[in-house]
Enzyme design. Sequence first.
Site, PDB file in Angstrom:
ATOM      1  N   ARG A  48      -7.032  -7.983  -8.969  1.00 52.70           N
ATOM      2  CA  ARG A  48      -7.762  -9.252  -9.113  1.00 52.70           C
ATOM      3  C   ARG A  48      -9.227  -8.941  -9.383  1.00 52.70           C
ATOM      4  NH1 ARG A  48     -10.636  -8.756  -4.455  1.00 52.70           N
ATOM      5  NH2 ARG A  48      -9.542  -7.802  -2.726  1.00 52.70           N
ATOM      6  N   LYS A  56       0.822  -1.223   0.000  1.00 51.82           N
ATOM      7  CA  LYS A  56       0.000   0.000   0.000  1.00 51.82           C
ATOM      8  C   LYS A  56       0.851   1.266   0.000  1.00 51.82           C
ATOM      9  CE  LYS A  56      -3.924  -2.067   2.280  1.00 51.82           C
ATOM     10  NZ  LYS A  56      -5.342  -1.848   2.185  1.00 51.82           N
ATOM     11  N   GLU A 111      -2.724   7.168   8.068  1.00 53.70           N
ATOM     12  CA  GLU A 111      -3.556   8.060   7.257  1.00 53.70           C
ATOM     13  C   GLU A 111      -4.448   8.864   8.181  1.00 53.70           C
ATOM     14  OE1 GLU A 111      -5.879   5.786   4.475  1.00 53.70           O
ATOM     15  OE2 GLU A 111      -4.198   5.499   3.099  1.00 53.70           O
ATOM     16  N   HIS A 134     -14.925  -2.401   8.459  1.00 51.17           N
ATOM     17  CA  HIS A 134     -14.180  -1.962   7.276  1.00 51.17           C
ATOM     18  C   HIS A 134     -14.204  -2.982   6.156  1.00 51.17           C
ATOM     19  CE1 HIS A 134     -12.015   0.615  10.420  1.00 51.17           C
ATOM     20  NE2 HIS A 134     -12.833   1.403   9.744  1.00 51.17           N
TER      21      HIS A 134
HETATM   22  P1  ADP Z   1      -8.159  -3.289   3.218  1.00 51.66           P
HETATM   23  O1  ADP Z   1      -7.207  -3.470   2.067  1.00 51.66           O
HETATM   24  O2  ADP Z   1      -7.674  -3.898   4.491  1.00 51.66           O
HETATM   25  O3  ADP Z   1      -9.561  -3.680   2.875  1.00 51.66           O
HETATM   26  P2  ADP Z   1      -8.575  -0.466   2.603  1.00 51.66           P
HETATM   27  O4  ADP Z   1      -7.479   0.519   2.579  1.00 51.66           O
HETATM   28  O5  ADP Z   1      -9.071  -0.956   1.279  1.00 51.66           O
HETATM   29  O6  ADP Z   1      -8.157  -1.719   3.516  1.00 51.66           O
HETATM   30  O7  ADP Z   1      -9.792   0.146   3.418  1.00 51.66           O
HETATM   31  C1  ADP Z   1     -10.924  -0.602   3.763  1.00 51.66           C
HETATM   32  C2  ADP Z   1     -11.971   0.318   4.361  1.00 51.66           C
HETATM   33  O8  ADP Z   1     -11.470   0.967   5.532  1.00 51.66           O
HETATM   34  C3  ADP Z   1     -12.413   1.473   3.469  1.00 51.66           C
HETATM   35  O9  ADP Z   1     -13.407   1.102   2.547  1.00 51.66           O
HETATM   36  C4  ADP Z   1     -12.923   2.462   4.497  1.00 51.66           C
HETATM   37  O10 ADP Z   1     -14.187   2.115   4.980  1.00 51.66           O
HETATM   38  C5  ADP Z   1     -11.941   2.298   5.622  1.00 51.66           C
HETATM   39  N1  ADP Z   1     -10.821   3.241   5.491  1.00 51.66           N
HETATM   40  C6  ADP Z   1      -9.613   3.006   4.953  1.00 51.66           C
HETATM   41  N2  ADP Z   1      -8.827   4.102   5.021  1.00 51.66           N
HETATM   42  C7  ADP Z   1      -9.568   5.067   5.612  1.00 51.66           C
HETATM   43  C8  ADP Z   1      -9.329   6.429   5.979  1.00 51.66           C
HETATM   44  N3  ADP Z   1      -8.146   7.014   5.769  1.00 51.66           N
HETATM   45  N4  ADP Z   1     -10.339   7.106   6.571  1.00 51.66           N
HETATM   46  C9  ADP Z   1     -11.534   6.531   6.827  1.00 51.66           C
HETATM   47  N5  ADP Z   1     -11.815   5.260   6.517  1.00 51.66           N
HETATM   48  C10 ADP Z   1     -10.844   4.527   5.916  1.00 51.66           C
END
Ligand code: ADP
Length: 506
Positions: free
Chosen positions: A293, A120, A202, A237
């Site tokens: 994917r 990431k 973040e 999440h």
């Molecule tokens: P993963 O790869 O573990 O699924 P992601 O980065 O794709 O993690 O994030 C999954 C979810 O987490 C997002 O859809 C959102 O709901 C929440 N999320 C991720 N980053 C943030 C952020 N900076 N602020 C608020 N919510 C976040």
Amino acid sequence: MKPRKIKRLLIANRGEIALRIIRSARVMGIETVAVYSAADAAAAHVAAADDARPIGAAEPAASYLNIAAILEAAHAAGADAIHPGYGFLSERPEFARAVEQRGIIFIGPPAEVMAALGDKVAARHIAISAGVPVVPGSDAGDLEAARQFAASAGYPILVKAAAGGGGRGMRVVGEAAGLATALEAAAREAQAAFGDGRIFLEKYLARPRHVEVQLLGDQHGTVVALGDRDCSIQRRHQKLIEEAPAPGLEPVLRERMAAAALTLARAAGYRGAGTAEFLVDGDNFYFLEVNARLQVEHPVTELIFGCDLVVEQLRIAMGERVAEPPAARGCAIECRINAEDPAQDFRPATGRVIKLALPAGPGVRVDTQLEAGAEVAPYYDSLIAKLICHGGGREQARARMAAALGEFMLLGVRNTAAFVREIIASEPFARADLSTRFIEEHFPRWSPADRDLHDALIAAALAANGMLGGAAAADGGTNRGASAADGAAAHSPWTTLGEFELWGRR
Ligand code: ADP
């Protein structure tokens, strides 16, 4: 690259996605090879494939994550291509590399592209260099850097795993006091889950939407976008309900986001099907990650574009060119039915399917491996069915989904159907007032309605007396200890009610 024909495809996966890939391959005249763990010998994907090979014990590490066993199965079965599905080995560059080294086609992006995007932090840098906005953040996950970042960005902040996925290794930190513990816990969790404890930070956005863009890239350098999806309705999440297109987005924002996704994919040299994920906050959008994917929620895109993304993946792998997509039609919504208890913080559930009724009708699609008698074992992902409904507009898709969820009945395994049914019927969902906080805001402490419990009670009594019909009801639950279906004489349904749930069917 020379065009190569695929004749025999091994699917390195299980469950609904294995079945779904087998179906598309069959339409293309490609033979299919299933692989299965000891827990899946009787699974639907095994019966559906032209050939099937055992690859090891039930635990994923011994079977669906066992690269050597899968390659051996591919060799023995004469497969010339491997589709990894989603989850398991689908985003492991070492798997893609090992497959290609054997002269077998890997259905997915090149290993190097996958490696760059799977990290990431590296992906954030690709986005930044390509001029794509990212959530304000910091690469360094040590305490001092975290303190500095939090002081400038302000709390709450989000600690994330560089190798993360599936919401693991993620911690929201609301105030300075919790920072050190959260950093340690996230690093530990990431190390255990991904063998990589690197973390980054973040700004935690208060009420964003999750919107993503579907991409297809071919071997000739062309990348196209197939619209967007809103996947804001999440628990822990992780997505629960998705729809395409993302409702209510300003056209300018939509276009800018699609352009950003394309820029990013081109900058990364993307090939195959992939998804660029963003958070949308007011008029701004921020890049989250690229999933290299097929996504679980890809069917909503298929329904509005009238396409088959697995067919597209296979064509790309054979060297064909991707075409500009046609205009999208209508709206599609997907509800995930997970073997989880929504009344108990979505705790995973197991059990045997005693009775199953699946919805049908215009605009209704069901992707599932479930069948009466199937065992939902504890080893794998809790996703057991996807209900996807298409309509001319959002309201029609929503009405069809509400009706489809009313027809859905699953007895024997606790699941999320009744929960998503209430969400679909709710006023905030109808208004498309979507955010990743939706469940927290509108369904914080959910429990099944009395009428559902009442139905479950009746169903348990009927099952105990063999009155539900079908072989599964007659012999169902034989390995569940005090199962009511073991026989009415031996067990009273009242004592075993907790094991039976009837979520659905009005
Ligand atoms: P993963 O790869 O573990 O699924 P992601 O980065 O794709 O993690 O994030 C999954 C979810 O987490 C997002 O859809 C959102 O709901 C929440 N999320 C991720 N980053 C943030 C952020 N900076 N602020 C608020 N919510 C976040």
